[in-house]
Design a protein around this motif. Structure first.
Motif, PDB file in Angstrom:
ATOM      1  N   LEU A   7       0.820  -1.209   0.000  1.00 57.13           N
ATOM      2  CA  LEU A   7       0.000   0.000   0.000  1.00 57.13           C
ATOM      3  C   LEU A   7       0.863   1.272   0.000  1.00 57.13           C
ATOM      4  CD1 LEU A   7      -3.012   0.751   0.057  1.00 57.13           C
ATOM      5  CD2 LEU A   7      -2.826   0.908   2.542  1.00 57.13           C
ATOM      6  N   SER A   8       2.111   1.144   0.389  1.00 60.18           N
ATOM      7  CA  SER A   8       3.000   2.308   0.396  1.00 60.18           C
ATOM      8  C   SER A   8       3.140   2.911  -1.004  1.00 60.18           C
ATOM      9  CB  SER A   8       4.375   1.926   0.945  1.00 60.18           C
ATOM     10  OG  SER A   8       5.014   0.985   0.093  1.00 60.18           O
ATOM     11  N   VAL A   9       3.080   2.079  -2.035  1.00 64.66           N
ATOM     12  CA  VAL A   9       3.173   2.578  -3.407  1.00 64.66           C
ATOM     13  C   VAL A   9       1.956   3.443  -3.726  1.00 64.66           C
ATOM     14  CG1 VAL A   9       3.342   1.908  -5.834  1.00 64.66           C
ATOM     15  CG2 VAL A   9       4.553   0.590  -4.091  1.00 64.66           C
ATOM     16  N   THR A  10       0.785   2.993  -3.286  1.00 62.19           N
ATOM     17  CA  THR A  10      -0.443   3.767  -3.495  1.00 62.19           C
ATOM     18  C   THR A  10      -0.361   5.098  -2.759  1.00 62.19           C
ATOM     19  OG1 THR A  10      -1.685   1.708  -3.674  1.00 62.19           O
ATOM     20  CG2 THR A  10      -2.955   3.702  -3.290  1.00 62.19           C
ATOM     21  N   PHE A  11       0.089   5.066  -1.508  1.00 63.42           N
ATOM     22  CA  PHE A  11       0.259   6.308  -0.751  1.00 63.42           C
ATOM     23  C   PHE A  11       1.232   7.248  -1.456  1.00 63.42           C
ATOM     24  CE2 PHE A  11      -0.853   4.125   3.483  1.00 63.42           C
ATOM     25  CZ  PHE A  11      -2.172   4.508   3.371  1.00 63.42           C
ATOM     26  N   PHE A  12       2.315   6.692  -1.971  1.00 62.55           N
ATOM     27  CA  PHE A  12       3.317   7.519  -2.640  1.00 62.55           C
ATOM     28  C   PHE A  12       2.719   8.274  -3.828  1.00 62.55           C
ATOM     29  CE2 PHE A  12       6.383   7.945  -6.126  1.00 62.55           C
ATOM     30  CZ  PHE A  12       7.269   8.833  -5.536  1.00 62.55           C
ATOM     31  N   PHE A  13       2.014   7.561  -4.698  1.00 59.17           N
ATOM     32  CA  PHE A  13       1.464   8.225  -5.875  1.00 59.17           C
ATOM     33  C   PHE A  13       0.312   9.164  -5.520  1.00 59.17           C
ATOM     34  CE2 PHE A  13       3.697   4.763  -8.112  1.00 59.17           C
ATOM     35  CZ  PHE A  13       4.493   5.553  -8.921  1.00 59.17           C
ATOM     36  N   ALA A  14      -0.467   8.831  -4.502  1.00 56.59           N
ATOM     37  CA  ALA A  14      -1.540   9.734  -4.067  1.00 56.59           C
ATOM     38  C   ALA A  14      -0.950  11.028  -3.501  1.00 56.59           C
ATOM     39  CB  ALA A  14      -2.428   9.046  -3.040  1.00 56.59           C
ATOM     40  N   LEU A  15       0.085  10.908  -2.679  1.00 53.52           N
ATOM     41  CA  LEU A  15       0.736  12.107  -2.133  1.00 53.52           C
ATOM     42  C   LEU A  15       1.411  12.924  -3.221  1.00 53.52           C
ATOM     43  CD1 LEU A  15       2.342  10.829   1.183  1.00 53.52           C
ATOM     44  CD2 LEU A  15       0.530  12.506   0.932  1.00 53.52           C
TER      45      LEU A  15
END
Length: 181
Positions: free
Chosen positions: A150-158
């Motif tokens: 999920l860190s990848v999703t957080f990265f692109f959302a941020l």
């Protein structure tokens, strides 16, 4: 204040919008700063535990290396938005110094929109990637790998959020100083 009075005084409306965006970014920056510092302190504590346990205990915990790896990934993710917010990200500045104020703003807006657009494009794939982790668990901690992926999703959302907010601030600024938050 009515909409008609805001339309009659667009400078006041732009100023209030800019202030509101900067206020929102200050709050979001504070939250992610606290999360990043917490991750850093947790990494330090976990690594110290690992080192101390190797030399002073009969066996060392096997989960410390895995936890420190996941904390480091989230530290980078939380810090990535802050880097964009403070306009400190890696970029090509080869010809930016030769541009006048108008073209510098255009270039900054283009770069922010390009990064944000790419992040929005990748975001659905990052969500699918995180779903893969639902059926896997980490070897030592035995937590769902969903949280690591999920860190990848957080990265692109941020990245998308901060890029679009930064582009908007550059568009609204009147002094040519760049994004300051």
């Amino acid at each position: 204040m009515s909409l008609s009075s805001q339309i009659n005084n667009p400078s006041d409306f732009v100023s209030k919008l800019e202030t509101s965006i900067q206020w929102l970014l200050r709050i979001v920056n504070w939250v992610f700063s606290v999360l990043a510092v917490s991750a850093l302190l947790a990494i330090a504590a976990v690594v110290i535990l690992q080192v101390v346990s190797r030399f002073m205990l009969p066996s060392s915990p096997i989960w410390t290396e895995e936890l420190s790896r996941y904390l480091f990934v989230y530290l980078v993710v939380m810090g990535s938005g802050l880097v964009i917010s403070h306009n400190r990200h890696v970029r090509l500045e080869l010809f930016q110094g030769a541009l006048n104020r108008f073209w510098t703003k255009c270039y900054q807006i283009f770069c922010h929109l390009l990064a944000g657009g790419f992040a929005i494009y990748i975001l659905p794939y990052a969500i699918k990637y995180a779903q893969i982790g639902r059926w896997q668990t980490s070897p030592a901690l035995e937590v769902p790998m969903y949280w690591a992926f999920l860190s990848v999703t957080f990265f692109f959302a941020l990245t998308a959020f901060y890029s679009f907010m930064s582009a908007l601030l550059v568009l609204l600024e009147r002094d040519g100083q760049g994004v300051t938050s």
